[in-house]
Design a protein around this motif. Structure first.
Motif, mmCIF file in Angstrom:
data_model
loop_
_atom_site.group_PDB
_atom_site.id
_atom_site.type_symbol
_atom_site.label_atom_id
_atom_site.label_comp_id
_atom_site.label_asym_id
_atom_site.label_seq_id
_atom_site.Cartn_x
_atom_site.Cartn_y
_atom_site.Cartn_z
ATOM 1 N N MET A 1 0.851 -1.165 0.000
ATOM 2 C CA MET A 1 0.000 0.000 0.000
ATOM 3 C C MET A 1 0.899 1.230 0.000
ATOM 4 O O MET A 1 1.898 1.279 0.702
ATOM 5 C CB MET A 1 -0.903 -0.008 1.226
ATOM 6 N N THR A 2 0.513 2.214 -0.803
ATOM 7 C CA THR A 2 1.281 3.450 -0.935
ATOM 8 C C THR A 2 0.520 4.583 -0.262
ATOM 9 O O THR A 2 -0.704 4.635 -0.324
ATOM 10 C CB THR A 2 1.481 3.786 -2.428
ATOM 11 N N THR A 3 1.236 5.492 0.362
ATOM 12 C CA THR A 3 0.636 6.672 0.970
ATOM 13 C C THR A 3 1.257 7.913 0.353
ATOM 14 O O THR A 3 2.480 7.988 0.210
ATOM 15 C CB THR A 3 0.874 6.682 2.499
ATOM 16 N N VAL A 4 0.399 8.856 -0.045
ATOM 17 C CA VAL A 4 0.874 10.119 -0.610
ATOM 18 C C VAL A 4 0.110 11.267 0.027
ATOM 19 O O VAL A 4 -1.028 11.097 0.471
ATOM 20 C CB VAL A 4 0.700 10.179 -2.152
ATOM 21 N N THR A 5 0.740 12.421 0.072
ATOM 22 C CA THR A 5 0.050 13.611 0.569
ATOM 23 C C THR A 5 -0.891 14.116 -0.515
ATOM 24 O O THR A 5 -0.722 13.808 -1.699
ATOM 25 C CB THR A 5 1.042 14.719 0.942
ATOM 26 N N SER A 21 -1.969 0.462 -9.348
ATOM 27 C CA SER A 21 -1.936 -0.814 -10.062
ATOM 28 C C SER A 21 -1.407 -1.926 -9.168
ATOM 29 O O SER A 21 -1.726 -3.091 -9.363
ATOM 30 C CB SER A 21 -1.068 -0.702 -11.315
ATOM 31 N N ALA A 22 -0.595 -1.564 -8.178
ATOM 32 C CA ALA A 22 -0.014 -2.553 -7.275
ATOM 33 C C ALA A 22 -0.823 -2.712 -5.988
ATOM 34 O O ALA A 22 -0.626 -3.665 -5.248
ATOM 35 C CB ALA A 22 1.424 -2.153 -6.923
ATOM 36 N N GLY A 23 -1.721 -1.778 -5.711
ATOM 37 C CA GLY A 23 -2.514 -1.840 -4.486
ATOM 38 C C GLY A 23 -3.086 -0.478 -4.169
ATOM 39 O O GLY A 23 -2.800 0.506 -4.858
#
Length: 83
Positions: A1-5, A21-23
């Motif tokens: 899982m990715t987190t971005v502002t 695309s990855a999660g």
């Protein structure tokens, strides 16, 4: 899982879509999770909902039962524009 502002998300949507695309991609606002971006197939899987056609969506809008029979034009009905 990715987190971005939220500012990074707004600045580089393409990168966020690539990461989705990855999660799931979590978008933070003020340092707290505010939104989640995921592929539509993942959304349908999570909600156990199938994609709907545009026609099905439009038919679900209340008040859409209006009969409309537009008049047809014939060669004699055409008039030049009056400026």
């Amino acid at each position: 899982m990715t987190t971005v502002t939220s500012s990074d998300f707004a600045r580089d949507l393409t990168e966020a879509k690539r990461a989705a695309s990855a999660g799931p991609v979590i978008v933070t606002d003020g340092g707290r999770p505010a939104y989640a971006l995921l592929k539509i197939d993942d959304y349908y899987r999570l909600t156990r909902d199938a994609p709907k056609s545009l026609l099905a969506i439009m038919e679900a809008i209340p008040g859409g039962d209006i009969d409309f029979d537009p008049p047809t034009l014939t060669g004699n009905d055409l008039k030049p524009a009056d400026f």
